[in-house]
Each structure stands twice: as structure tokens, then as C-alpha cells.
Design a protein around this motif. Structure first.
Motif, PDB file in Angstrom:
ATOM      1  N   LEU A 131       0.838  -1.206   0.000  1.00 27.12           N
ATOM      2  CA  LEU A 131       0.000   0.000   0.000  1.00 27.12           C
ATOM      3  C   LEU A 131       0.871   1.253   0.000  1.00 27.12           C
ATOM      4  O   LEU A 131       0.901   2.006   0.971  1.00 27.12           O
ATOM      5  CB  LEU A 131      -0.939  -0.010   1.225  1.00 27.12           C
ATOM      6  CG  LEU A 131      -1.944  -1.166   1.200  1.00 27.12           C
ATOM      7  CD1 LEU A 131      -1.614  -2.220   2.218  1.00 27.12           C
ATOM      8  CD2 LEU A 131      -3.355  -0.659   1.402  1.00 27.12           C
ATOM      9  N   PRO A 132       1.571   1.479  -1.110  1.00 29.21           N
ATOM     10  CA  PRO A 132       2.536   2.580  -1.125  1.00 29.21           C
ATOM     11  C   PRO A 132       1.910   3.959  -1.326  1.00 29.21           C
ATOM     12  O   PRO A 132       2.506   4.966  -0.957  1.00 29.21           O
ATOM     13  CB  PRO A 132       3.424   2.240  -2.326  1.00 29.21           C
ATOM     14  CG  PRO A 132       2.539   1.465  -3.239  1.00 29.21           C
ATOM     15  CD  PRO A 132       1.583   0.705  -2.363  1.00 29.21           C
ATOM     16  N   ASP A 136      -4.201   4.129  -1.789  1.00 32.83           N
ATOM     17  CA  ASP A 136      -4.438   2.709  -1.506  1.00 32.83           C
ATOM     18  C   ASP A 136      -5.150   2.556  -0.173  1.00 32.83           C
ATOM     19  O   ASP A 136      -4.776   3.198   0.814  1.00 32.83           O
ATOM     20  CB  ASP A 136      -3.100   1.954  -1.426  1.00 32.83           C
ATOM     21  CG  ASP A 136      -2.415   1.866  -2.770  1.00 32.83           C
ATOM     22  OD1 ASP A 136      -3.122   1.852  -3.791  1.00 32.83           O
ATOM     23  OD2 ASP A 136      -1.171   1.822  -2.793  1.00 32.83           O
ATOM     24  N   LEU A 137      -6.148   1.694  -0.164  1.00 32.60           N
ATOM     25  CA  LEU A 137      -6.899   1.468   1.073  1.00 32.60           C
ATOM     26  C   LEU A 137      -6.735   0.019   1.516  1.00 32.60           C
ATOM     27  O   LEU A 137      -6.714  -0.893   0.685  1.00 32.60           O
ATOM     28  CB  LEU A 137      -8.387   1.728   0.836  1.00 32.60           C
ATOM     29  CG  LEU A 137      -8.800   3.172   0.557  1.00 32.60           C
ATOM     30  CD1 LEU A 137     -10.251   3.215   0.095  1.00 32.60           C
ATOM     31  CD2 LEU A 137      -8.628   4.023   1.809  1.00 32.60           C
ATOM     32  N   ASP A 158      -4.781   4.286   5.070  1.00 30.63           N
ATOM     33  CA  ASP A 158      -6.200   4.439   5.417  1.00 30.63           C
ATOM     34  C   ASP A 158      -6.908   3.089   5.333  1.00 30.63           C
ATOM     35  O   ASP A 158      -6.625   2.281   4.444  1.00 30.63           O
ATOM     36  CB  ASP A 158      -6.879   5.438   4.467  1.00 30.63           C
ATOM     37  CG  ASP A 158      -6.468   6.864   4.801  1.00 30.63           C
ATOM     38  OD1 ASP A 158      -5.970   7.096   5.928  1.00 30.63           O
ATOM     39  OD2 ASP A 158      -6.610   7.746   3.925  1.00 30.63           O
ATOM     40  N   MET A 159      -7.846   2.898   6.264  1.00 31.35           N
ATOM     41  CA  MET A 159      -8.550   1.605   6.329  1.00 31.35           C
ATOM     42  C   MET A 159     -10.043   1.777   6.085  1.00 31.35           C
ATOM     43  O   MET A 159     -10.600   2.839   6.405  1.00 31.35           O
ATOM     44  CB  MET A 159      -8.372   0.983   7.717  1.00 31.35           C
ATOM     45  CG  MET A 159      -6.979   0.508   7.983  1.00 31.35           C
ATOM     46  SD  MET A 159      -6.779  -0.010   9.704  1.00 31.35           S
ATOM     47  CE  MET A 159      -6.544   1.547  10.526  1.00 31.35           C
ATOM     48  N   ARG A 187      -8.220   2.945  -4.482  1.00 28.00           N
ATOM     49  CA  ARG A 187      -8.460   1.514  -4.693  1.00 28.00           C
ATOM     50  C   ARG A 187      -8.250   0.760  -3.381  1.00 28.00           C
ATOM     51  O   ARG A 187      -7.333   1.063  -2.608  1.00 28.00           O
ATOM     52  CB  ARG A 187      -7.541   0.926  -5.767  1.00 28.00           C
ATOM     53  CG  ARG A 187      -6.096   0.953  -5.384  1.00 28.00           C
ATOM     54  CD  ARG A 187      -5.224   0.165  -6.352  1.00 28.00           C
ATOM     55  NE  ARG A 187      -3.826   0.344  -5.928  1.00 28.00           N
ATOM     56  CZ  ARG A 187      -2.804  -0.297  -6.423  1.00 28.00           C
ATOM     57  NH1 ARG A 187      -2.975  -1.162  -7.392  1.00 28.00           N
ATOM     58  NH2 ARG A 187      -1.580  -0.083  -5.973  1.00 28.00           N
ATOM     59  N   VAL A 188      -9.140  -0.223  -3.173  1.00 28.78           N
ATOM     60  CA  VAL A 188      -8.904  -1.151  -2.065  1.00 28.78           C
ATOM     61  C   VAL A 188      -7.884  -2.163  -2.585  1.00 28.78           C
ATOM     62  O   VAL A 188      -8.096  -2.814  -3.599  1.00 28.78           O
ATOM     63  CB  VAL A 188     -10.208  -1.863  -1.628  1.00 28.78           C
ATOM     64  CG1 VAL A 188      -9.899  -2.938  -0.594  1.00 28.78           C
ATOM     65  CG2 VAL A 188     -11.201  -0.857  -1.073  1.00 28.78           C
ATOM     66  N   ARG A 189      -6.770  -2.232  -1.906  1.00 30.62           N
ATOM     67  CA  ARG A 189      -5.654  -3.029  -2.405  1.00 30.62           C
ATOM     68  C   ARG A 189      -5.663  -4.434  -1.813  1.00 30.62           C
ATOM     69  O   ARG A 189      -5.283  -5.413  -2.455  1.00 30.62           O
ATOM     70  CB  ARG A 189      -4.371  -2.297  -1.993  1.00 30.62           C
ATOM     71  CG  ARG A 189      -3.120  -2.918  -2.423  1.00 30.62           C
ATOM     72  CD  ARG A 189      -2.881  -2.623  -3.899  1.00 30.62           C
ATOM     73  NE  ARG A 189      -1.494  -2.885  -4.218  1.00 30.62           N
ATOM     74  CZ  ARG A 189      -1.106  -3.770  -5.116  1.00 30.62           C
ATOM     75  NH1 ARG A 189      -1.991  -4.454  -5.798  1.00 30.62           N
ATOM     76  NH2 ARG A 189       0.162  -3.955  -5.356  1.00 30.62           N
ATOM     77  N   ALA A 190      -6.066  -4.499  -0.521  1.00 33.05           N
ATOM     78  CA  ALA A 190      -6.009  -5.791   0.172  1.00 33.05           C
ATOM     79  C   ALA A 190      -7.025  -5.800   1.306  1.00 33.05           C
ATOM     80  O   ALA A 190      -7.482  -4.741   1.753  1.00 33.05           O
ATOM     81  CB  ALA A 190      -4.607  -6.022   0.728  1.00 33.05           C
ATOM     82  N   LEU A 191      -7.369  -7.018   1.727  1.00 32.35           N
ATOM     83  CA  LEU A 191      -8.269  -7.197   2.873  1.00 32.35           C
ATOM     84  C   LEU A 191      -7.545  -8.035   3.922  1.00 32.35           C
ATOM     85  O   LEU A 191      -7.058  -9.125   3.618  1.00 32.35           O
ATOM     86  CB  LEU A 191      -9.544  -7.917   2.427  1.00 32.35           C
ATOM     87  CG  LEU A 191     -10.494  -8.327   3.560  1.00 32.35           C
ATOM     88  CD1 LEU A 191     -11.355  -7.138   3.998  1.00 32.35           C
ATOM     89  CD2 LEU A 191     -11.407  -9.474   3.137  1.00 32.35           C
TER      90      LEU A 191
END
Ligand SMILES: Cc1ncc(COP(=O)(O)O)c(C=O)c1O
Length: 433
Positions: A131-132, A136-137, A158-159, A187-191
Motif C-alpha cells: 500500500l505505497p 491505496d486502502l 487508510d482503512m 483503490r482497495v488493495r487488500a483485505l
């Protein structure tokens, strides 16, 4: 002690230091320190019964013998490997990869494993790498472990919360979060998800929920950061496949820890990151290679002496993580059964209105709902008047919910303490009606 002349202003320090999440561990220690006679269901601490008679030297010698035999090293060269600075990726990667192959049938290359200073460092490395951009969320299944939300805050990531539901993860919520992010140019990058006996809720994702989550990850083109910390506490034969085992496309970055299976003081964990990373010059590496680069600038390497202790413990159990954790897993399930049974006995019939709890089959935690706000003030009253501590759950939520929930942990208590603690808790709950 003389006070230093220089006084810094907290507003000039990292903004996360003013965030309550980073103060949670301090809060726990402080409250427990003020009520030393209270029985504490608060910390999810590993049980140290197994550490009695612990002999780190023996484990190190076991690993040294293995090193000499496996790599053909002289005694001295093997020792030097532990005394020197070491590779950022780690020295026991091969053993961990072999254990994952053996225990889970995971086809993991040694190179895809990075040995970290606990899972906590693994979280930091993964967030750093994935999340650079401020756009990126990180989506987080809430309620969630403070270690991930704290790490994200510290890194300025940010979450967005995605709720845990009766049926698993709220996939509609995840889809909405991804849509909203895209609409806002982000963009949501990962969960982040802990599918086995989540800390703090104790919830488990069943098989369809795991499969659905993997499909959703593909649909939204996000990665899953799987925290498998409590998977080993499942009853024999009742464990579900890890997301990483079900992952066909490399969507899952898996975090592991030896804190609960071996010893928290060793501070050893690992990340499995077998995703391919294409560089501008056409070379393709693994995400693990990139994580190792970051680690080189954070802790350089996980202390090789700690790695050797863990390796020795694994080798004494045939190289199996599952076997190493078996006796502990039994103890944790026994404690949990004692807690649930005592809650039933003391609260089950005629329990105070509005008090309910879940019944996890493993892990360290039970989630309880109260008819009132369960905040620091209530905890203070409960500790002072009834001599029992618990954890307010709101700190595990990102959106201010969970205010009427508490987390009960029984991992490190003796059976008699669990019994007495529940009796005290019952007396306290009886006053809430
Ligand atoms: C869900 C979860 N992940 C990770 C950790 C921390 O692991 P480690 O001690 O290896 O940093 C914990 C510890 O409580 C945890 O509950």
C-alpha cells in the motif's frame, strides 16, 4: 530521576501517537498494574505452563546438529551462522516451508517464505510493500486485531471496515467499499482477515465463506492478507483449510507466528508471499524478495539465535508446526471449555437480561454482549469492586461500534482462576440489569 531539559511537543511527533489504538497495550498494562489482585480475562497472552523447564540451549544444539547434517557445515561454521548478521529473508525458511508442505499440503518454495520478528513485523512489511500510495486502502474485517489497525495507522495507510457477520465476511460491504473507493479515485488493495477464531471475536469462517471470499477477492482484484495465528487451536480433524490452501491464483499473502505454538519471547513469525512481482527491466521476482528488502531496512534480520530456538523446537516434533502446537492446542481448548462451562453454570439460567456470548470451539477469545456501554469507566468499576478484568471491544472496531461488547480471554489462566473469575464476573453482571 532528573528531568531532561529538552521537552518535545507530541504534535510534532508522528500523528499516530495521538491515536488511541496505539495506546491500547499501554492501557492494558496500566489497568492490570493498578489491580494486581484482579483476575484478568483481558490479555490474549500465551500460556507459559509449557515454558517451565524450557531449555533454549538444547533447542539451539538440536538445530546446529541439523545444520551440520543438512548443509555439511562444520560445527564452527554452523555456530557462526547463528552468531553473525544473517540474511534478511531468514535462516530457517526451508524448515518452515517444509512444515507448511507437510502440515497443510501447501506447495511453498523456501524462497517464498520470509522469517519475521513475529507476525507483527510481517504485517508491517506487507502493508509497507502493498500500500505505497495514499490512494491505496486496506480493508479490514472488523472487529480486528489491534496489531493490524495500529500498524496501518503508523504507516499512514487508510482503512475501510468490512463487517464480520454470522455467515462470514460481509461480501456486499466489501463490494460497496471497493466501489466507493473507485468512485473516489482510490483503490482497495487488500483485505486483512483472520479466518480461524478471530481475535477478538472468536469467529471462524466456514468453508463456503472462505471460498466466497476468494471469489470476491478475484472479482475486486484485491489481495487477502490472511492471519492464521489461532488455526492451530482447532480440535483434531475439525480444522478448516487455510485461505492460502484454497488459493489457486496467488491472491493470499499468509502471516504466521510461533508466539503461541512455541514461545512469544522468541519473537519469530513468518510471511508466505509467493506472488510474482514484475520489474520494469523485465525481471520477475517474488513478493517475498521485496519484503526481505524492506525488512533489511527495518530489523535487518530476525535474530538467528531466536530462529534456531524455534527450529530446534520444530525438529523435536518431526519438523511439524501442527505437532509442535498439539499439546498447547489441547490446553487452550480445555481452558475455553472451562470458561464456557462456567459461564453456562453461573449465568446460563436467569442470566442478566441483555447478556449473551458466543461459543467458539477454539482460539483464545469469547465475545460477550452487555446491556450497557462497556467502556473504560465500566471496566474500572468492575476491577475495583469485583476484582475482574476484561477488554472493551470497541477498540477493535474502526467505526466506533462494538460499544456494548467485551472480550474474554482465558488462554493463560489456571482452571481455578477461570472458575473464580467467572464467579466475580457473574456478580458484576448481576448489577447491570
Ligand atoms: C490475530 C493475531 N495476529 C498476530 C499476533 C501477534 O503475533 P506475534 O506475537 O508473532 O507478533 C497476535 C497476538 O496476539 C494475534 O492475536
Amino acid at each position: 530521576m532528573e528531568e531532561a531539559a529538552v521537552r518535545l511537543d507530541q504534535v510534532d511527533l508522528h500523528p499516530a501517537l495521538r491515536d488511541s489504538i496505539l495506546s491500547v497495550p499501554v492501557f492494558h498494562t496500566e489497568v492490570m498494574g493498578r489491580f494486581p489482585d484482579a483476575i484478568s480475562f483481558a490479555p490474549g497472552a500465551p500460556n507459559l505452563t509449557f515454558a517451565r523447564g524450557f531449555d533454549p540451549g538444547r533447542h539451539i544444539e538440536t538445530y546446529l546438529r541439523h545444520l551440520c547434517a543438512e548443509r555439511g557445515l562444520s560445527q564452527q561454521d554452523a555456530r557462526n551462522l547463528l552468531y553473525e548478521y544473517g540474511p534478511s529473508r531468514g535462516v530457517i525458511n526451508g524448515l518452515v516451508a517444509a512444515a507448511l508442505r507437510r502440515d497443510l499440503g501447501l506447495d511453498v518454495a523456501d524462497r517464498a517464505v520470509v522469517i519475521t520478528v513475529g507476525a507483527q513485523e510481517g504485517m508491517n512489511l506487507v502493508l509497507h510493500a502493498l500500500l505505497p500510495s495514499p490512494d491505496d486502502l486496506l480493508a479490514v474485517v472488523q472487529p480486528c486485531f489491534i496489531g493490524i489497525s495500529g500498524a496501518a495507522r503508523l504507516l499512514g495507510v487508510d482503512m475501510v471496515p468490512v463487517n464480520e457477520t454470522e455467515r462470514g465476511v460481509d461480501l456486499d460491504g466489501l463490494a460497496a467499499a471497493c466501489r466507493a473507493a473507485r468512485a473516489g479515485g482510490r483503490r482497495v488493495r487488500a483485505l486483512y482477515v483472520a479466518p480461524d477464531f478471530n481475535n477478538p471475536s472468536g469467529a471462524v469462517l466456514d468453508l463456503p465463506a472462505r471460498e466466497g471470499l476468494l471469489r470476491a477477492a478475484e472479482e475486486h482484484d484485491i489481495l487477502l492478507i490472511e492471519d492464521g495465528t489461532y488455526g492451530f487451536t482447532a480440535a483434531p480433524g475439525a480444522g478448516l483449510p487455510a485461505l492460502k490452501e484454497l488459493d489457486r491464483d496467488g491472491r493470499v499473502v499468509a502471516l504466521g507466528t510461533f508466539a503461541k505454538i512455541c514461545l512469544p519471547g522468541a519473537r519469530v513469525g513468518f510471511v508466505v508471499a509467493d506472488q510474482q512481482v514484475a520489474a520494469a527491466d523485465g525481471t520477475v521476482r517474488l513478493l517475498a524478495d521485496e519484503l526481505a528488502k524492506i525488512k533489511g531496512m527495518v530489523t535487518l534480520n530476525t535474530p538467528a539465535i531466536s530462529q534456531a530456538v524455534i527450529a530446534g523446537m520444530l525438529l523435536e516434533h518431526d519438523g511439524s508446526i501442527a505437532e509442535t502446537g498439539r499439546a498447547k492446542s489441547e490446553l487452550y481448548r480445555r481452558n475455553l471449555a472451562l470458561l464456557l462451562e462456567a459461564l453456562d453454570r453461573k449465568l446460563g439460567s436467569g442470566q442478566p437480561a441483555g447478556v449473551s456470548w458466543n461459543r467458539p470451539a477454539g482460539g483464545f477469545f469469547v465475545r460477550m454482549r452487555l446491556p450497557v456501554t462497556a467502556d473504560a469507566r465500566l471496566l474500572e468499576i468492575c476491577a475495583a469492586k469485583f476484582g475482574v478484568l476484561w477488554t472493551p471491544m470497541s477498540q477493535f472496531y474502526l467505526d466506533g461500534s462494538g460499544t456494548d461488547e467485551i472480550r474474554l480471554s482465558c488462554s493463560y489462566l489456571e482452571p481455578a482462576q477461570i472458575e473464580e473469575g467467572v464467579a466475580r464476573l457473574a456478580d458484576f453482571l448481576a448489577t447491570l440489569g
